[in-house]
Design an enzyme around this catalytic site. Structure first.
Site, PDB file in Angstrom:
ATOM      1  N   ALA A 120       0.838  -1.207   0.000  1.00  0.00           N
ATOM      2  CA  ALA A 120       0.000   0.000   0.000  1.00  0.00           C
ATOM      3  C   ALA A 120       0.869   1.251   0.000  1.00  0.00           C
ATOM      4  O   ALA A 120       1.324   1.711   1.061  1.00  0.00           O
ATOM      5  CB  ALA A 120      -0.934  -0.027   1.215  1.00  0.00           C
ATOM      6  N   GLY A 125      -3.929  11.548  -2.939  1.00  0.00           N
ATOM      7  CA  GLY A 125      -3.178  12.741  -3.341  1.00  0.00           C
ATOM      8  C   GLY A 125      -1.752  12.471  -3.788  1.00  0.00           C
ATOM      9  O   GLY A 125      -1.000  13.415  -4.049  1.00  0.00           O
ATOM     10  N   SER A 128       2.413   8.965  -8.439  1.00  0.00           N
ATOM     11  CA  SER A 128       3.735   9.052  -9.065  1.00  0.00           C
ATOM     12  C   SER A 128       4.739   9.694  -8.109  1.00  0.00           C
ATOM     13  O   SER A 128       5.898   9.275  -8.040  1.00  0.00           O
ATOM     14  CB  SER A 128       3.656   9.913 -10.337  1.00  0.00           C
ATOM     15  OG  SER A 128       2.680   9.408 -11.199  1.00  0.00           O
ATOM     16  N   ILE A 153      -5.311  -0.156  -4.181  1.00  0.00           N
ATOM     17  CA  ILE A 153      -4.377  -1.178  -3.694  1.00  0.00           C
ATOM     18  C   ILE A 153      -4.803  -2.572  -4.165  1.00  0.00           C
ATOM     19  O   ILE A 153      -5.896  -3.053  -3.829  1.00  0.00           O
ATOM     20  CB  ILE A 153      -4.247  -1.111  -2.147  1.00  0.00           C
ATOM     21  CG1 ILE A 153      -3.863   0.316  -1.714  1.00  0.00           C
ATOM     22  CG2 ILE A 153      -3.255  -2.150  -1.641  1.00  0.00           C
ATOM     23  CD1 ILE A 153      -2.619   0.902  -2.394  1.00  0.00           C
ATOM     24  N   GLU A 238       9.425  -5.023  -9.626  1.00  0.00           N
ATOM     25  CA  GLU A 238       8.024  -4.913 -10.033  1.00  0.00           C
ATOM     26  C   GLU A 238       7.929  -4.507 -11.512  1.00  0.00           C
ATOM     27  O   GLU A 238       7.097  -5.007 -12.258  1.00  0.00           O
ATOM     28  CB  GLU A 238       7.311  -3.878  -9.151  1.00  0.00           C
ATOM     29  CG  GLU A 238       5.828  -3.801  -9.443  1.00  0.00           C
ATOM     30  CD  GLU A 238       5.046  -2.921  -8.482  1.00  0.00           C
ATOM     31  OE1 GLU A 238       5.599  -2.535  -7.428  1.00  0.00           O
ATOM     32  OE2 GLU A 238       3.879  -2.619  -8.794  1.00  0.00           O
ATOM     33  N   ARG A 264     -10.631 -16.512 -41.293  1.00  0.00           N
ATOM     34  CA  ARG A 264     -11.689 -15.543 -41.606  1.00  0.00           C
ATOM     35  C   ARG A 264     -11.530 -15.018 -43.037  1.00  0.00           C
ATOM     36  O   ARG A 264     -10.443 -14.577 -43.417  1.00  0.00           O
ATOM     37  CB  ARG A 264     -11.619 -14.393 -40.603  1.00  0.00           C
ATOM     38  CG  ARG A 264     -12.556 -13.252 -40.870  1.00  0.00           C
ATOM     39  CD  ARG A 264     -13.976 -13.580 -40.486  1.00  0.00           C
ATOM     40  NE  ARG A 264     -14.854 -12.447 -40.695  1.00  0.00           N
ATOM     41  CZ  ARG A 264     -16.160 -12.490 -40.500  1.00  0.00           C
ATOM     42  NH1 ARG A 264     -16.735 -13.613 -40.065  1.00  0.00           N
ATOM     43  NH2 ARG A 264     -16.905 -11.420 -40.706  1.00  0.00           N
ATOM     44  N   GLY A 336     -15.627  -6.915 -35.785  1.00  0.00           N
ATOM     45  CA  GLY A 336     -16.612  -6.836 -34.686  1.00  0.00           C
ATOM     46  C   GLY A 336     -16.381  -7.884 -33.617  1.00  0.00           C
ATOM     47  O   GLY A 336     -16.609  -7.641 -32.420  1.00  0.00           O
ATOM     48  N   GLY A 360       4.320   2.639 -11.852  1.00  0.00           N
ATOM     49  CA  GLY A 360       5.108   3.751 -12.408  1.00  0.00           C
ATOM     50  C   GLY A 360       4.625   4.045 -13.813  1.00  0.00           C
ATOM     51  O   GLY A 360       4.733   3.184 -14.704  1.00  0.00           O
TER      52      GLY A 360
HETATM   53  C1  LIG Z   1      -5.430  -1.460 -11.242  1.00  0.00           C
HETATM   54  C2  LIG Z   1      -4.433  -0.718 -10.403  1.00  0.00           C
HETATM   55  C3  LIG Z   1      -3.679  -1.422  -9.470  1.00  0.00           C
HETATM   56  C4  LIG Z   1      -2.778  -0.738  -8.645  1.00  0.00           C
HETATM   57  N1  LIG Z   1      -2.125  -1.422  -7.649  1.00  0.00           N
HETATM   58  C5  LIG Z   1      -1.422  -0.708  -6.733  1.00  0.00           C
HETATM   59  C6  LIG Z   1      -0.889  -1.358  -5.557  1.00  0.00           C
HETATM   60  O1  LIG Z   1      -1.030  -2.568  -5.357  1.00  0.00           O
HETATM   61  N2  LIG Z   1      -0.225  -0.594  -4.660  1.00  0.00           N
HETATM   62  C7  LIG Z   1      -0.037   0.751  -4.820  1.00  0.00           C
HETATM   63  O2  LIG Z   1       0.553   1.371  -3.959  1.00  0.00           O
HETATM   64  N3  LIG Z   1      -0.522   1.386  -5.920  1.00  0.00           N
HETATM   65  C8  LIG Z   1      -1.210   0.695  -6.859  1.00  0.00           C
HETATM   66  N4  LIG Z   1      -1.742   1.339  -7.956  1.00  0.00           N
HETATM   67  C9  LIG Z   1      -1.490   2.768  -8.127  1.00  0.00           C
HETATM   68  C10 LIG Z   1      -0.568   3.082  -9.293  1.00  0.00           C
HETATM   69  O3  LIG Z   1       0.745   2.654  -9.048  1.00  0.00           O
HETATM   70  C11 LIG Z   1      -0.701   4.591  -9.550  1.00  0.00           C
HETATM   71  O4  LIG Z   1      -1.986   4.796 -10.091  1.00  0.00           O
HETATM   72  C12 LIG Z   1       0.377   5.112 -10.461  1.00  0.00           C
HETATM   73  O5  LIG Z   1       1.631   5.087  -9.844  1.00  0.00           O
HETATM   74  C13 LIG Z   1       0.073   6.576 -10.901  1.00  0.00           C
HETATM   75  O6  LIG Z   1      -0.205   7.374  -9.798  1.00  0.00           O
HETATM   76  P1  LIG Z   1      -1.537   8.294  -9.794  1.00  0.00           P
HETATM   77  O7  LIG Z   1      -2.688   7.429 -10.165  1.00  0.00           O
HETATM   78  O8  LIG Z   1      -1.599   9.018  -8.507  1.00  0.00           O
HETATM   79  O9  LIG Z   1      -1.327   9.303 -10.984  1.00  0.00           O
HETATM   80  P2  LIG Z   1      -0.606  10.752 -10.900  1.00  0.00           P
HETATM   81  O10 LIG Z   1       0.602  10.662 -10.086  1.00  0.00           O
HETATM   82  O11 LIG Z   1      -1.642  11.744 -10.533  1.00  0.00           O
HETATM   83  O12 LIG Z   1      -0.203  10.957 -12.409  1.00  0.00           O
HETATM   84  C14 LIG Z   1      -1.180  11.111 -13.431  1.00  0.00           C
HETATM   85  C15 LIG Z   1      -0.483  11.176 -14.763  1.00  0.00           C
HETATM   86  O13 LIG Z   1       0.310  12.356 -14.800  1.00  0.00           O
HETATM   87  C16 LIG Z   1       1.460  12.156 -15.571  1.00  0.00           C
HETATM   88  N5  LIG Z   1       2.655  12.408 -14.738  1.00  0.00           N
HETATM   89  C17 LIG Z   1       2.820  12.200 -13.412  1.00  0.00           C
HETATM   90  N6  LIG Z   1       4.047  12.544 -13.021  1.00  0.00           N
HETATM   91  C18 LIG Z   1       4.687  12.993 -14.120  1.00  0.00           C
HETATM   92  C19 LIG Z   1       6.012  13.491 -14.373  1.00  0.00           C
HETATM   93  N7  LIG Z   1       6.921  13.572 -13.415  1.00  0.00           N
HETATM   94  N8  LIG Z   1       6.317  13.864 -15.652  1.00  0.00           N
HETATM   95  C20 LIG Z   1       5.411  13.791 -16.644  1.00  0.00           C
HETATM   96  N9  LIG Z   1       4.158  13.314 -16.458  1.00  0.00           N
HETATM   97  C21 LIG Z   1       3.802  12.931 -15.225  1.00  0.00           C
HETATM   98  C22 LIG Z   1       1.431  10.692 -16.029  1.00  0.00           C
HETATM   99  O14 LIG Z   1       0.867  10.628 -17.309  1.00  0.00           O
HETATM  100  C23 LIG Z   1       0.503  10.035 -15.031  1.00  0.00           C
HETATM  101  O15 LIG Z   1      -0.153   8.877 -15.556  1.00  0.00           O
HETATM  102  C24 LIG Z   1      -2.608   0.671  -8.796  1.00  0.00           C
HETATM  103  C25 LIG Z   1      -3.352   1.356  -9.763  1.00  0.00           C
HETATM  104  C26 LIG Z   1      -4.276   0.690 -10.531  1.00  0.00           C
HETATM  105  C27 LIG Z   1      -5.124   1.496 -11.477  1.00  0.00           C
END
Ligand SMILES: Cc1cc2nc3c(=O)[nH]c(=O)nc-3n(C[C@H](O)[C@H](O)[C@H](O)COP(=O)(O)OP(=O)(O)OC[C@H]3O[C@@H](n4cnc5c(N)ncnc54)[C@H](O)[C@@H]3O)c2cc1C
Length: 377
Positions: A120, A125, A128, A153, A238, A264, A336, A360
């Protein structure tokens, strides 16, 4: 196609048994799990019994002490069947950074499938930018008290044990992050919704809440305030894992498309007779062979403990972009039918999109690679 050289005969024998297990014991239930939005616990226990969980866990904790190639075989065979489950990611944190007591308590149960783990990190908020997490762990005598919230998570609903990234020194940014083990039975820990996703429907993905969750200080994983560097170490694994999955899915999508377009017909010939089909598949197959060579080389480096985070980022970036592109372009040749969920290419398409975001985002991979090009790490 270039022959793979990283696996021995023993790995291939193991692959045959994993493939049989996946086909007999997992695939028939996958649709039911997609409807339930989570995998049955019984499947975890069966996978544990079959030796598919945490293959490289040390023997003294009930593992088989196998090398990472056995994990790679499991990852590949699950991906081939369209199944993504995070089955060993969290256990590797305990195996690498845990105390003797933590390893003895948790690893045997994770290997058997009795205990399901989750990692987790992400919060509403902060994804990335992990150093911006706000969940705190405050030391009170011999305990930590955890408050905060996590989101997206994997295994969030099924998990019994979580590695939670917390701030133990909120003023110190990345240097104030610690990893703490939290048992799901602790008062104050609550699971939120099992989130509805566009793909990977059998994988449970949840919000988690920590409201004055008290855990003993002995639940700290590694050293206090060193969590960020532990995460960075493991994120390379990972990312490699995702790259392994992505190449298999691309290979599989090309094979489904060749098989389908051979049969097909349109305009008195097969779809596979059109030059456009062959040229497109030839391009994708060539890129997949190149991706396979990169990923296998990264696996070989990982086996020697020499996989650089930049190489892992390149492997993830390349393989995941190729994965998404290949399933999209292959789906086109199904017309389709490609939009119907009874066809594996349709499922592969909806499951693919996440690979450019989770573990990531593609942009973060580019940032890591770009920094290294300019001598910044
Ligand atoms: C199905 C699923 C399973 C997951 N499993 C886990 C888990 O087990 N544990 C866990 O901790 N998390 C998990 N995650 C979270 C996942 O790792 C994050 O969604 C991911 O790291 C992106 O973070 P965010 O969603 O906060 O996007 P944000 O950080 O808000 O970023 C949004 C977008 O902004 C852009 N961006 C961000 N930073 C930059 C930068 N520096 N330069 C340029 N562009 C940028 C990218 O296009 C990015 O996609 C999961 C997510 C999903 C959808």
């Amino acid at each position: 196609m270039i022959k793979r050289t990283i696996f021995t005969e023993d790995h291939e024998l193991f692959r045959a048994s994993v493939r049989k297990f996946v086909e007999q014991d997992l695939v028939p239930h996958h649709e039911k799990w997609e409807e339930a939005c989570k995998v049955d616990r019984e499947a975890w226990l069966k996978a544990g019994e079959a030796g598919l969980l945490c293959c490289d866990a040390p023997e003294e904790y009930g593992g088989s002490g196998a090398d990472f190639l056995y994990n790679a075989v499991v990852i590949e065979e699950l991906a081939r069947a369209g199944i993504t489950v995070h089955s060993d990611m969290m256990a590797t944190y305990i195996a690498s950074f845990g105390t003797e007591a933590q390893k003895k308590t948790w690893l045997p149960k994770m290997i058997s499938g009795e205990v399901i783990g989750a990692l987790a990190m992400t919060e509403p908020g902060a994804g990335s930018d992990l150093k911006a997490i706000r969940t705190t762990a405050v030391r009170h005598g011999d305990d930590y008290i955890i408050n905060g919230q996590k989101v997206y998570i994997s295994n969030g609903q099924n998990s019994d044990l979580l590695v939670v990234a917390c701030k133990t020194n909120p003023a110190a940014g990345a240097r104030g992050v610690s990893l703490i083990l939290v048992e799901a039975t602790r008062p104050g820990f609550k699971r939120g919704k099992n989130l509805k996703k566009i793909g990977l429907k059998a994988q449970d993905t949840s919000e988690l809440f920590f409201d004055d969750v008290r855990v003993p200080a002995s639940n700290l994983l590694g050293e206090e305030n060193k969590g960020f560097s532990l995460l960075m170490t493991k994120l390379a694994r990972e990312r490699l894992t995702q790259a392994i999955r992505s190449i298999v899915v691309a290979e599989q999508a090309i094979q489904w498309t060749v098989d389908y377009t051979k049969e097909r017909k349109a305009f008195d010939q097969t779809i596979g007779d059109f030059q456009n089909t062959r040229f497109k598949l030839a391009e994708l197959a060539t890129q997949t062979v190149a991706g396979r060579a990169l990923v296998d080389q990264c696996i070989a480096l990982f086996m020697k403990n020499e996989l650089d985070p930049v190489d892992a980022a390149m492997a993830k970036l390349y393989a995941c972009d190729l994965h998404v592109k290949t399933v999209d372009e292959c789906l086109q040749f199904f017309g389709g039918y490609g939009y119907m969920l009874e066809y594996p290419i349709a499922r592969a398409y909806i499951d693919a999109r996440i690979v450019r975001i989770a573990g990531g985002a593609a942009e973060i991979m580019k940032q890591i690679i770009g920094k290294s090009l300019f001598g910044e790490r």
